[in-house]
Motif scaffolding. Structure first.
Motif, PDB file in Angstrom:
ATOM      1  N   LYS A 213     -10.298 -10.807  12.105  1.00 43.99           N
ATOM      2  CA  LYS A 213      -9.834  -9.203  11.870  1.00 43.99           C
ATOM      3  C   LYS A 213      -9.241  -9.111  10.464  1.00 43.99           C
ATOM      4  O   LYS A 213      -7.967  -9.357  10.211  1.00 43.99           O
ATOM      5  N   ALA A 214      -9.861  -8.461   9.646  1.00 42.26           N
ATOM      6  CA  ALA A 214      -9.148  -8.262   7.915  1.00 42.26           C
ATOM      7  C   ALA A 214      -7.802  -7.673   8.181  1.00 42.26           C
ATOM      8  O   ALA A 214      -7.887  -6.469   8.223  1.00 42.26           O
ATOM      9  N   TYR A 215      -6.782  -8.128   7.786  1.00 42.01           N
ATOM     10  CA  TYR A 215      -5.669  -7.737   7.865  1.00 42.01           C
ATOM     11  C   TYR A 215      -5.262  -6.407   6.993  1.00 42.01           C
ATOM     12  O   TYR A 215      -4.697  -5.632   7.219  1.00 42.01           O
ATOM     13  N   LYS A 216      -5.890  -6.771   5.823  1.00 40.95           N
ATOM     14  CA  LYS A 216      -5.435  -5.804   4.655  1.00 40.95           C
ATOM     15  C   LYS A 216      -6.034  -4.503   4.875  1.00 40.95           C
ATOM     16  O   LYS A 216      -5.249  -3.505   4.847  1.00 40.95           O
ATOM     17  N   PRO A 217      -7.499  -4.305   5.386  1.00 44.05           N
ATOM     18  CA  PRO A 217      -7.788  -2.811   5.816  1.00 44.05           C
ATOM     19  C   PRO A 217      -7.118  -2.343   6.702  1.00 44.05           C
ATOM     20  O   PRO A 217      -6.970  -1.129   6.724  1.00 44.05           O
ATOM     21  N   GLU A 218      -6.492  -3.107   7.896  1.00 49.16           N
ATOM     22  CA  GLU A 218      -5.677  -2.361   8.642  1.00 49.16           C
ATOM     23  C   GLU A 218      -4.577  -1.824   8.411  1.00 49.16           C
ATOM     24  O   GLU A 218      -4.175  -0.838   8.724  1.00 49.16           O
ATOM     25  N   ALA A 219      -3.887  -2.842   7.525  1.00 45.00           N
ATOM     26  CA  ALA A 219      -2.424  -2.501   6.964  1.00 45.00           C
ATOM     27  C   ALA A 219      -2.589  -1.407   6.119  1.00 45.00           C
ATOM     28  O   ALA A 219      -1.508  -0.288   6.104  1.00 45.00           O
ATOM     29  N   ASP A 220      -3.601  -1.276   5.319  1.00 48.15           N
ATOM     30  CA  ASP A 220      -3.704  -0.165   4.079  1.00 48.15           C
ATOM     31  C   ASP A 220      -4.156   0.940   4.837  1.00 48.15           C
ATOM     32  O   ASP A 220      -3.456   2.214   4.530  1.00 48.15           O
TER      33      ASP A 220
ATOM     34  N   LYS B 211       0.795  -1.083   0.113  1.00 51.69           N
ATOM     35  CA  LYS B 211       0.134   0.104   0.079  1.00 51.69           C
ATOM     36  C   LYS B 211       0.900   1.208   0.119  1.00 51.69           C
ATOM     37  O   LYS B 211       0.618   2.333  -0.529  1.00 51.69           O
ATOM     38  N   VAL B 212       1.977   1.229   0.720  1.00 54.63           N
ATOM     39  CA  VAL B 212       2.960   2.408   0.929  1.00 54.63           C
ATOM     40  C   VAL B 212       3.434   2.695  -0.572  1.00 54.63           C
ATOM     41  O   VAL B 212       3.385   3.809  -1.037  1.00 54.63           O
ATOM     42  N   LYS B 213       4.006   1.562  -1.205  1.00 55.93           N
ATOM     43  CA  LYS B 213       4.369   1.779  -2.755  1.00 55.93           C
ATOM     44  C   LYS B 213       3.532   2.191  -3.679  1.00 55.93           C
ATOM     45  O   LYS B 213       3.624   2.856  -4.261  1.00 55.93           O
TER      46      LYS B 213
ATOM     47  N   ASP C  54     -17.708 -17.634   4.053  1.00 56.29           N
ATOM     48  CA  ASP C  54     -18.076 -16.136   3.791  1.00 56.29           C
ATOM     49  C   ASP C  54     -17.139 -15.149   4.560  1.00 56.29           C
ATOM     50  O   ASP C  54     -17.582 -13.982   4.160  1.00 56.29           O
ATOM     51  N   THR C  55     -16.120 -15.543   5.083  1.00 57.80           N
ATOM     52  CA  THR C  55     -15.194 -14.724   5.671  1.00 57.80           C
ATOM     53  C   THR C  55     -13.835 -15.102   5.060  1.00 57.80           C
ATOM     54  O   THR C  55     -13.267 -14.243   4.173  1.00 57.80           O
ATOM     55  N   VAL C  56     -12.935 -15.814   5.777  1.00 55.05           N
ATOM     56  CA  VAL C  56     -11.718 -16.093   5.294  1.00 55.05           C
ATOM     57  C   VAL C  56     -11.355 -16.439   3.820  1.00 55.05           C
ATOM     58  O   VAL C  56     -10.464 -15.998   3.354  1.00 55.05           O
ATOM     59  N   VAL C  57     -12.160 -17.350   3.280  1.00 58.93           N
ATOM     60  CA  VAL C  57     -12.323 -17.999   2.114  1.00 58.93           C
ATOM     61  C   VAL C  57     -12.778 -16.724   0.996  1.00 58.93           C
ATOM     62  O   VAL C  57     -12.014 -16.518   0.137  1.00 58.93           O
ATOM     63  N   LYS C  58     -13.932 -16.313   1.367  1.00 58.52           N
ATOM     64  CA  LYS C  58     -14.389 -14.994   0.395  1.00 58.52           C
ATOM     65  C   LYS C  58     -13.283 -13.899   0.233  1.00 58.52           C
ATOM     66  O   LYS C  58     -13.227 -13.584  -0.869  1.00 58.52           O
ATOM     67  N   ASP C  59     -12.676 -13.546   1.360  1.00 57.04           N
ATOM     68  CA  ASP C  59     -11.675 -12.348   1.475  1.00 57.04           C
ATOM     69  C   ASP C  59     -10.407 -12.819   0.765  1.00 57.04           C
ATOM     70  O   ASP C  59      -9.351 -12.110   0.484  1.00 57.04           O
TER      71      ASP C  59
END
Length: 367
Positions: free
Chosen positions: A284-291, A69-71, A339-344
Motif C-alpha cells: 500500500k503506497a504510503y506516499k499517495p495516502e499521506a499526500d 506535503k502539508v508544507k 516493480d513495486t517497492v524498489v521502483k517506487d
C-alpha cells in the motif's frame, strides 16, 4: 484473479491516477518529534495523530510524507504530532491536548475507532475538522483516506491460495491470524480474505493477533498444538509484524516453507519473502495516502472543497457517511519486488539484500 504482472500495472497506475485527480515525538507524547516546530494554536495549525510505534510505517513513512506535503501546500502552516503507542486512552488525551492548543484540523488514525468517537465529537464541537487517516473512525469526521481494505483481504486470500497451489483443497487446514478487533480495517481484511478462502480451504484455527508479533506467535503456537505442525497447509497473517512472529514459530518447528501472508510491505517482510519464509505481502503506497490526507487537511483548513479529492463515500461504524479517498492495494510476491517497492523508491536493493539475504536476492534476480 488476473496474472501478477497485470495486477502490478493496474495497481500502480491507479495509485498515480488517484492523486493526479486529487491534485485540482516520542511515543505517547503530545509534542512533535525532534525537528518539528509545534504550534501554540493559530489559524493554520494541523495535527497528526498516529496509533502505534510498533508498526514501522508510521514513523518512517506516513509522518514525514504527511509533513512534507502539508508544507508544500501551506508553507506557513504549523504542525502538531503525537503517537498513541497503542493506547486508546492516550490518544483521547492527545486529542484533548490538540483542542487546547487550538489546532484547526486533526488527521487521526484511531487506535480504537469506537472509543475515539467522543473525542472527535469534542473536537468538532470546537470547530475543528477531522480527517480519518487509514482507519475510519466513528463520529462526525469530515473526510477519510485509506485503501480499499476489503480488496486487501481478497488479495491476501488469493495470494495464499496461489502459494498453496495444488494443496489448496477444501480439506487443507489453514490458520488465520487477524488484526486488532477494535480496528475497523481488520474486520474488512478478514471479510475480504474469507470471501476468497471459504469453501476452498478449511479455516481450522482463527484468532486475533492484535497487530502484535508476540501475540501472533502465541496464537500460532496454540494452533500447532491443536492441529499438529504437519497438518497446517497455509497461514493467513493480516500484517507483516504478525507474520514475523509467526515465521519465527514456524521455523522453530521446521515448517518454515508453509505459505504465509502479510501486509504493509515492511522491509523485514520483503526480506522474508526473498528468503522464502513468507510468501506474500500487500503493498500500500504510503506516499499517495499521506499526500491525500495532507491535501484534505489543507483544503479543510482553508475552507476549500474536497470534492475532487474524496470522490467516494464510506459509512463508519457510527452510521456517518464520510467523503472518502480510497487507493488501490497491490499484491506483492518475490516476482514483483522490483516493480513495486524498489521502483517506487520505498527500499533500495541494497537495503533489502543485506548479508544473510544476498544469496537469496541473487536467486530472486534482485542482484
Amino acid at each position: 484473479m488476473n496474472a501478477m504482472m497485470r495486477r502490478v500495472v493496474i495497481g500502480t497506475t491507479a495509485i498515480s491516477m488517484a492523486l493526479a485527480v486529487a491534485a485540482c515525538g516520542k511515543a505517547g507524547d503530545d509534542k512533535s518529534d525532534s525537528g518539528d516546530k509545534t504550534s501554540s494554536g493559530g489559524d493554520k495549525s494541523i495535527g497528526l495523530l498516529l496509533p502505534d510505534s510498533v508498526t514501522t510505517r508510521y514513523a518512517k513513512f506516513d509522518k514525514p510524507y504527511f509533513d512534507a506535503k502539508v508544507k508544500e501546500l501551506c508553507s506557513d502552516c504549523t504542525l502538531e504530532y503525537a503517537n498513541a503507542a497503542g493506547s486508546a486512552a492516550t490518544q483521547a488525551q492527545q486529542v484533548s491536548s490538540m483542542i487546547t492548543k487550538g489546532v484547526k484540523v486533526i488527521a487521526i488514525s484511531a487506535v480504537d475507532s469506537a472509543a475515539i468517537k467522543s473525542s472527535i465529537q469534542a473536537a468538532v464541537d470546537k470547530g475543528i475538522k477531522v480527517v480519518a487517516y487509514d482507519r475510519l473512525a466513528q463520529g462526525p469526521v469530515s473526510a477519510y483516506v485509506s485503501f480499499d481494505n476489503a480488496k486487501v483481504g481478497e488479495l491476501q486470500g488469493q495470494a495464499l491460495l496461489d502459494a498453496m497451489g495444488a494443496k489448496a483443497t477444501p480439506k487443507a487446514k489453514v490458520v488465520m491470524i487477524n488484526g486488532l478487533a477494535s480496528d475497523p480495517n481488520a474486520a474488512l481484511f478478514k471479510s475480504g480474505a474469507h470471501k476468497v478462502l471459504d469453501s476452498k480451504v478449511d479455516i481450522a484455527y482463527e484468532q486475533a493477533g492484535d497487530w502484535d508479533a508476540g501475540v501472533a506467535a502465541q496464537k500460532m503456537s496454540a494452533a500447532i498444538t491443536q492441529l499438529g505442525a504437519k497438518n497446517i497447509a497455509g497461514v493467513y497473517a493480516a500484517n507483516d509484524a504478525m507474520a514475523g512472529g509467526i515465521a519465527t514459530v514456524l521455523k522453530g518447528k521446521n515448517i518454515s516453507s508453509t505459505p504465509l501472508t502479510g501486509q504493509d510491505a515492511e522491509l523485514t517482510g520483503i526480506q522474508r519473502i526473498v528468503a522464502g519464509t513468507q510468501s506474500s505481502t500487500i503493498y500500500k503506497a504510503y506516499k499517495p495516502e499521506a499526500d491525500g490526507a495532507a491535501e484534505l487537511a489543507v483544503n479543510l483548513l482553508q475552507g476549500k472543497s474536497i470534492d475532487s479529492i474524496a470522490t467516494s463515500t464510506e459509512t463508519s461504524g457510527s452510521g456517518d457517511k464520510v467523503p472518502s479517498l480510497l487507493l488501490p492495494p497491490v499484491s506483492l510476491t518475490k516476482a514483483n519486488i522490483k516493480d513495486t517497492v524498489v521502483k517506487d523508491g520505498l527500499y533500495t536493493v541494497a537495503e533489502i539484500c543485506t548479508g544473510e539475504f544476498a544469496a537469496a536476492c541473487k536467486t530472486a534476480g534482485l542482484q
